[in-house]
Design a protein around this motif. Structure first.
Motif, PDB file in Angstrom:
ATOM      1  N   VAL A 146      23.251   1.245  -9.572  1.00 21.90           N
ATOM      2  CA  VAL A 146      24.459   0.864  -8.840  1.00 21.90           C
ATOM      3  C   VAL A 146      24.955  -0.470  -9.376  1.00 21.90           C
ATOM      4  CG1 VAL A 146      25.380   0.159  -6.593  1.00 21.90           C
ATOM      5  CG2 VAL A 146      23.824   2.092  -6.729  1.00 21.90           C
ATOM      6  N   THR A 147      26.286  -0.560  -9.590  1.00 23.19           N
ATOM      7  CA  THR A 147      26.890  -1.855  -9.900  1.00 23.19           C
ATOM      8  C   THR A 147      27.706  -2.273  -8.680  1.00 23.19           C
ATOM      9  OG1 THR A 147      29.046  -1.149 -10.793  1.00 23.19           O
ATOM     10  CG2 THR A 147      27.130  -1.009 -12.264  1.00 23.19           C
ATOM     11  N   GLN A 202      20.787  -6.938  -0.383  1.00 26.01           N
ATOM     12  CA  GLN A 202      19.631  -6.879   0.513  1.00 26.01           C
ATOM     13  C   GLN A 202      19.488  -5.494   1.154  1.00 26.01           C
ATOM     14  OE1 GLN A 202      20.578 -10.189   3.102  1.00 26.01           O
ATOM     15  NE2 GLN A 202      19.176 -11.579   2.024  1.00 26.01           N
ATOM     16  N   LYS A 203      20.633  -4.904   1.551  1.00 27.17           N
ATOM     17  CA  LYS A 203      20.586  -3.587   2.183  1.00 27.17           C
ATOM     18  C   LYS A 203      20.169  -2.519   1.164  1.00 27.17           C
ATOM     19  CE  LYS A 203      20.845  -0.988   5.719  1.00 27.17           C
ATOM     20  NZ  LYS A 203      19.906  -1.174   6.835  1.00 27.17           N
ATOM     21  N   LEU A 204      20.646  -2.619  -0.050  1.00 23.90           N
ATOM     22  CA  LEU A 204      20.249  -1.671  -1.094  1.00 23.90           C
ATOM     23  C   LEU A 204      18.752  -1.776  -1.383  1.00 23.90           C
ATOM     24  CD1 LEU A 204      23.262  -1.981  -3.566  1.00 23.90           C
ATOM     25  CD2 LEU A 204      22.615   0.041  -2.245  1.00 23.90           C
ATOM     26  N   LEU A 255      15.590   0.853  -6.769  1.00 22.51           N
ATOM     27  CA  LEU A 255      16.901   1.110  -7.373  1.00 22.51           C
ATOM     28  C   LEU A 255      17.378  -0.082  -8.211  1.00 22.51           C
ATOM     29  CD1 LEU A 255      19.571   2.745  -7.584  1.00 22.51           C
ATOM     30  CD2 LEU A 255      20.306   1.581  -5.487  1.00 22.51           C
ATOM     31  N   PRO A 256      17.737   0.132  -9.484  1.00 23.07           N
ATOM     32  CA  PRO A 256      18.318  -0.950 -10.292  1.00 23.07           C
ATOM     33  C   PRO A 256      19.740  -1.271  -9.798  1.00 23.07           C
ATOM     34  CG  PRO A 256      17.406   0.797 -11.683  1.00 23.07           C
ATOM     35  CD  PRO A 256      17.488   1.338 -10.288  1.00 23.07           C
ATOM     36  N   VAL A 257      20.019  -2.539  -9.558  1.00 20.90           N
ATOM     37  CA  VAL A 257      21.335  -2.979  -9.073  1.00 20.90           C
ATOM     38  C   VAL A 257      21.864  -4.056 -10.014  1.00 20.90           C
ATOM     39  CG1 VAL A 257      22.634  -4.001  -7.166  1.00 20.90           C
ATOM     40  CG2 VAL A 257      20.709  -2.470  -6.678  1.00 20.90           C
ATOM     41  N   ILE A 258      23.082  -3.828 -10.515  1.00 18.54           N
ATOM     42  CA  ILE A 258      23.746  -4.804 -11.391  1.00 18.54           C
ATOM     43  C   ILE A 258      24.880  -5.445 -10.602  1.00 18.54           C
ATOM     44  CG2 ILE A 258      25.038  -5.129 -13.532  1.00 18.54           C
ATOM     45  CD1 ILE A 258      23.656  -2.601 -14.604  1.00 18.54           C
ATOM     46  N   VAL A 259      24.857  -6.754 -10.493  1.00 20.16           N
ATOM     47  CA  VAL A 259      25.917  -7.485  -9.793  1.00 20.16           C
ATOM     48  C   VAL A 259      26.961  -7.927 -10.807  1.00 20.16           C
ATOM     49  CG1 VAL A 259      26.482  -9.456  -8.336  1.00 20.16           C
ATOM     50  CG2 VAL A 259      24.285  -8.285  -8.040  1.00 20.16           C
ATOM     51  N   LYS A 309      16.720 -13.452  -7.763  1.00 18.63           N
ATOM     52  CA  LYS A 309      15.530 -13.619  -6.914  1.00 18.63           C
ATOM     53  C   LYS A 309      15.478 -12.546  -5.835  1.00 18.63           C
ATOM     54  CE  LYS A 309      14.732 -18.623  -7.346  1.00 18.63           C
ATOM     55  NZ  LYS A 309      14.753 -19.923  -6.622  1.00 18.63           N
ATOM     56  N   LEU A 310      16.653 -12.144  -5.331  1.00 18.67           N
ATOM     57  CA  LEU A 310      16.719 -11.132  -4.279  1.00 18.67           C
ATOM     58  C   LEU A 310      16.468  -9.726  -4.818  1.00 18.67           C
ATOM     59  CD1 LEU A 310      19.784 -12.416  -2.202  1.00 18.67           C
ATOM     60  CD2 LEU A 310      17.378 -12.418  -1.505  1.00 18.67           C
ATOM     61  N   GLY A 311      16.387  -9.606  -6.147  1.00 20.03           N
ATOM     62  CA  GLY A 311      16.042  -8.301  -6.710  1.00 20.03           C
ATOM     63  C   GLY A 311      17.091  -7.662  -7.581  1.00 20.03           C
ATOM     64  N   ALA A 312      18.180  -8.358  -7.862  1.00 11.04           N
ATOM     65  CA  ALA A 312      19.182  -7.795  -8.762  1.00 11.04           C
ATOM     66  C   ALA A 312      18.574  -7.606 -10.147  1.00 11.04           C
ATOM     67  CB  ALA A 312      20.394  -8.714  -8.842  1.00 11.04           C
ATOM     68  N   THR A 313      18.923  -6.494 -10.771  1.00  9.79           N
ATOM     69  CA  THR A 313      18.403  -6.218 -12.115  1.00  9.79           C
ATOM     70  C   THR A 313      19.122  -7.061 -13.159  1.00  9.79           C
ATOM     71  OG1 THR A 313      17.991  -3.943 -11.420  1.00  9.79           O
ATOM     72  CG2 THR A 313      17.948  -4.374 -13.786  1.00  9.79           C
ATOM     73  N   ASP A 314      20.415  -7.272 -12.952  1.00  6.69           N
ATOM     74  CA  ASP A 314      21.203  -8.054 -13.902  1.00  6.69           C
ATOM     75  C   ASP A 314      22.396  -8.664 -13.171  1.00  6.69           C
ATOM     76  OD1 ASP A 314      21.970  -9.191 -16.287  1.00  6.69           O
ATOM     77  OD2 ASP A 314      21.768  -7.326 -17.438  1.00  6.69           O
TER      78      ASP A 314
END
Length: 465
Positions: free
Chosen positions: A69-70, A85-87, A94-98, A113-118
């Protein structure tokens, strides 16, 4: 937290798509920019790309975990940090790109730090950076799936009932003990005749224990000259003795954080037994010729075809070491004690042979069943496997016939009939053999030989045994 956010999904709802399509979700409130990213990623025909304009739209539509998910950091209904945080809560892996117009390093660091992949900043390079990031995520997912498949195959390979075939009560009891041994850290001793599969059992216990990621090191004590045993077990330093041209790591050190399997431990020289006892008690060793104390974390599994309790009585095995290594004892039944498994094993070995050598399927003729069941199997499962493989080679058709099954003369048979004796002398030899095997349990020996107890007691009373 906005009210539109869903509760944690069920396992079925979270189940990922098992097809080759890679599912990507883009959450972006700028329609033009979202379509630009969607078009860029859709250039790969394996990518299925969905576009959502808000967090609510995404959560309302998505009912199973996508592959990536982006998210736009500044959405109209939820900020990027809360959405991330909800994801993470719903899909921990789940990989999450911001993707954000902000180029603040502190924001990027906090999101990672919260877990974003990129974390990507919106500029002229975003399309290519996003393409590269998704490609890396897909490659990593493929590697994880491959590792999971290999781990499953390995677990299946060393599943007790896969590794050792058998439905007989004797084997079911053995499986129960193996399961108990795998769940506990105590030492294990395996006793059984040659060919019953002692090393297979030892490795299966290791692979199903908490030490499975550590090394499994096997050493057959009967195959090592007495003068080299100490060096093989504990290692040596350079110059420790003539011929020690370099340092050697012993089997105990090799097995650190894993399992050491000592086969035929009954052959261990008395002079080394005291040193082995000290290593087991202190959980440390010194290499031959060295002074450094090396700490060890090793589980010991031993095996022997001998009766170690009898060896203790004879003075050939130390009693204190015996109680150290006996741990959880597993006695592997001979094939004679699990005759109901013979045909099951024979069919398994036949199928295995045909598969390995890409031969058409071969079955056992009914008369071949009878021949297999009448044989005594002094070499146990190993002998049966050898006979079946030879039968598969000799068979001309799609069935193994009795003539195709050939058993090689065993050392036990040659020892029994190698010299001429009277029937009485042969009887004494046989009865004595079974008394030794079953620790002088006369009722059990009488049952095995199908003779009266009084016959055995009289032979003992007359001094014939």
């Amino acid at each position: 937290m906005p009210s539109f956010l869903p509760q944690r999904l069920t396992p079925d709802e979270m189940k990922a798509d098992t097809s080759t399509t890679f599912n990507i979700c883009i959450v972006e409130d700028d329609p033009w920019y979202g379509q630009l990213l969607q078009y860029q990623l859709s250039l790969n025909p394996d990518y299925e790309v969905s576009l959502y304009n808000s967090g609510k739209e995404f959560f309302d539509a998505v009912r199973k975990q996508p592959d990536v998910v982006t998210i736009d950091y500044s959405l109209p209904d939820i900020d990027g940090e809360k959405l991330l945080q909800k994801l993470r809560e719903l899909y921990p892996e789940l990989p999450v790109i911001v993707i954000s117009a902000q180029n603040k390093i502190a924001t990027a660091v906090e999101l990672l730090k919260l877990g974003a992949t990129d974390y990507l900043v919106k500029d002229e390079y975003t399309k290519q950076l996003l393409w590269n990031a998704v490609q890396r995520i897909r490659e990593n997912a493929g590697l994880r799936q491959k590792v999971q498949r290999l781990e499953k195959q390995l677990a299946d390979k060393y599943n007790f009932t896969t590794l050792l075939k058998g439905n007989s009560p004797a084997m079911q009891a053995t499986f129960a003990l193996m399961e108990r041994a795998a769940q506990t850290p105590v030492n294990v001793s395996i006793n059984g005749e040659t060919g019953t599969g002692k090393e297979l059992v030892a490795k299966a216990i290791h692979m199903n224990s908490e030490r499975q990621k550590g090394p499994f090191v096997a050493l057959n004590m009967a195959a090592i000259p007495a003068e080299l045993v100490e060096s093989e077990l504990f290692g040596h330093e350079k110059g420790a003795f003539t011929g020690a041209h370099s340092r050697k790591i012993g089997k105990f050190e090799e097995a650190h954080n894993g399992t050491l399997f000592l086969d035929e431990i009954g052959e261990l020289p008395l002079s080394i037994q005291a040193k082995l006892l000290r290593v087991l008690q202190e959980r440390e060793l010194q290499r031959v010729g060295g002074s450094e104390k090396i700490r060890l974390n090793v589980r010991l599994v031993t095996a022997t075809h001998k009766n170690l309790a009898e060896e203790v009585k004879k003075g050939t095995f130390r009693e204190d070491l015996y109680y150290r290594v006996i741990g959880l004892p597993i006695v592997l039944p001979s094939l004679r004690e699990r005759s109901t498994d013979i045909i099951l094993l024979a069919k398994h070995f036949l199928d295995e042979f045909c598969r390995d050598y890409r031969k058409a399927s071969i079955t056992l003729a009914p008369a071949a069943h009878d021949k297999l069941l009448r044989y005594d199997y002094p070499g146990n499962v190993r002998e049966l496997k050898t006979a079946i493989e030879l039968a598969a080679v000799l068979s001309d058709g799609q069935q193994v016939q009795p003539a195709d099954i050939v058993f090689a003369p065993s050392a036990r048979q040659e020892g029994l009939f190698g010299e001429e004796k009277t029937l009485r002398e042969h009887t004494r030899t046989i009865v004595r053999h079974y008394l030794d095997k079953y620790q002088n349990n006369v009722p059990l020996v009488a049952q095995r030989l199908d003779i009266g107890r009084s016959t055995i007691y009289k032979m003992i009373q007359d001094g014939e045994l």
